[in-house]
Design a protein around this motif. Sequence first.
Motif, mmCIF file in Angstrom:
data_model
loop_
_atom_site.group_PDB
_atom_site.id
_atom_site.type_symbol
_atom_site.label_atom_id
_atom_site.label_comp_id
_atom_site.label_asym_id
_atom_site.label_seq_id
_atom_site.Cartn_x
_atom_site.Cartn_y
_atom_site.Cartn_z
ATOM 1 N N ASP A 45 0.832 -1.204 0.000
ATOM 2 C CA ASP A 45 0.000 0.000 0.000
ATOM 3 C C ASP A 45 0.868 1.256 0.000
ATOM 4 O OD1 ASP A 45 -1.978 1.863 0.250
ATOM 5 O OD2 ASP A 45 -2.421 1.417 2.347
ATOM 6 N N ARG A 46 0.695 2.090 -1.031
ATOM 7 C CA ARG A 46 1.431 3.356 -1.097
ATOM 8 C C ARG A 46 0.459 4.550 -1.031
ATOM 9 N NH1 ARG A 46 6.768 2.098 -3.092
ATOM 10 N NH2 ARG A 46 7.148 4.083 -4.144
ATOM 11 N N SER A 47 -0.704 4.308 -0.463
ATOM 12 C CA SER A 47 -1.727 5.342 -0.417
ATOM 13 C C SER A 47 -1.427 6.435 0.607
ATOM 14 C CB SER A 47 -3.102 4.733 -0.119
ATOM 15 O OG SER A 47 -3.113 4.127 1.159
ATOM 16 N N GLY A 56 2.731 10.502 -0.912
ATOM 17 C CA GLY A 56 2.193 11.464 -1.869
ATOM 18 C C GLY A 56 3.242 12.321 -2.542
ATOM 19 N N GLY A 104 2.090 14.935 -11.885
ATOM 20 C CA GLY A 104 1.353 13.743 -12.299
ATOM 21 C C GLY A 104 2.267 12.625 -12.736
ATOM 22 N N ALA A 127 3.851 10.978 -9.600
ATOM 23 C CA ALA A 127 2.920 10.096 -8.896
ATOM 24 C C ALA A 127 2.712 8.800 -9.664
ATOM 25 C CB ALA A 127 1.589 10.812 -8.677
ATOM 26 N N ASP A 128 2.509 8.917 -10.970
ATOM 27 C CA ASP A 128 2.229 7.747 -11.792
ATOM 28 C C ASP A 128 3.445 6.832 -11.911
ATOM 29 O OD1 ASP A 128 0.648 6.206 -13.789
ATOM 30 O OD2 ASP A 128 2.191 6.938 -15.159
ATOM 31 N N GLY A 167 4.275 5.280 -8.395
ATOM 32 C CA GLY A 167 3.169 4.672 -7.647
ATOM 33 C C GLY A 167 2.865 5.350 -6.342
ATOM 34 N N ASP A 227 0.277 7.167 -4.594
ATOM 35 C CA ASP A 227 -1.138 7.478 -4.764
ATOM 36 C C ASP A 227 -1.792 8.053 -3.512
ATOM 37 O OD1 ASP A 227 -0.960 5.066 -3.457
ATOM 38 O OD2 ASP A 227 -2.404 4.014 -4.711
ATOM 39 N N PHE A 252 -1.809 14.555 -3.367
ATOM 40 C CA PHE A 252 -1.194 14.989 -4.618
ATOM 41 C C PHE A 252 -1.483 16.465 -4.831
ATOM 42 C CE2 PHE A 252 -1.765 15.964 -9.122
ATOM 43 C CZ PHE A 252 -0.577 15.530 -9.676
#
Length: 429
Positions: free
Chosen positions: A97-99, A102, A160, A163-164, A167, A169, A172
């Motif tokens: 999990d990288r939620s 940011g 963007g 982040a993409d 990974g 997420d 942002f």
Amino acid sequence: MRRRVVITGMGVISPLGHSVGELFAAQVAGRTAVGPIAHFDARTFPTTFASEVKDFDLAKFIPDADKFRNCGVNTKYALAAGRQALVDAGLLEVKGDRSRMGVYLGSGEGQENFEALTTSTSKATPTGERTANLREAAALLLKRLNGPQEAEAEMYAPSGYLADTFGLDGPFASCQTACAASSQAIGEAAEMIRTNEADVMLAGGSHSMITPTGISGFNRLTALSQRNDSPKTASRPFDLTRDGFVIGEGAGLIVLEELEHAKARGANIVAELTGYGSTADAFRMTDPHPEGRGAIRCMAEALTDAGLNPTDIGYINAHGTSTQANDSAETAAIKSVFGDYAYKLPVSSSKSMLGHLIAAAGVVELIISMMALQKGVVPPTINLETPDPVCDLDYVPHQAREVRFKHVLSNSFGFGGQNIALIASAFRG
């Protein structure tokens, strides 16, 4: 209790090197990156020199670099510096999990198709006239522009891609507060960690304005030095004969991390971000308040935020642009905040060697500040030949100096009146 924020990784692409080590070694040696503009033919411009990133190849940093071939250099610099920072922090290959990881980037406009704009306008201008037929010019331009490439000019594009690609997420954001943007991004990213919105933030900035419109715009503002006969000595912060800044380019990214999160994974801690101050001059779009009103308040806020006294600061990395207005106002502000101690405090400007990296300036200068904190060496202000009676502090002229200290303050002041001060402290557990 407020969550503590530490720095666990750093990465940089700069005119003085493509790594943190190269950059700091060049700064300590007093080397300049300023020279004739190579990005385009600038011979007819009032300013013909800049501080450019040299010999950059994204493929040296990113395995699948070809898929970014249509991106602007601001995105490419950000990707390279971002990967360096994540590798340095040991977070590039972390799975799961990288939620709560940011991105917060200070950035500016991306690439431009200057040739398409100018030739379309020229062709739509009747012979002998000074005004183009706008409808015709727009029709010609529409045929020449490439939609996906035009999207690269958007200021949020580098954020963007970061982040993409990596990974990330979690939270942002990007901010566009000109010369203060990357410092503000760092401060706001730290606030997100402090308030438990994230555990890790990749923060900093990326920018390049060494383009025909960038140079001409700053020339019209009379902000750039025109010392074309001696580019290497053109950036001369705090010198009586200073005549403007030297524009530069590049990117810097740092990994900000909540302390316990960093300790739990055994991360190497570079420093702790202890202070953040943010104010507005509310004065003019392009000039600071002459008494440094906003700068005074943002430095004072940063000290309060860090719980420090003025005498706890051992070094100031100044905004130090080499403009008449900034250098005198910043000097006045430092005197106001630090009193008599201001005259005992080493103050230097990285821009004397780097030039002004605009939206990327603050983060790169903070990285230099943290290296100075670690190494006990303060970089000099070069080209300071003629003392300005108004600028009478210790600017560490010409040569680096060994100085041991625990806390460093880095200033960033942007067009529009934005003021940011960051304090980094030696980590003590």
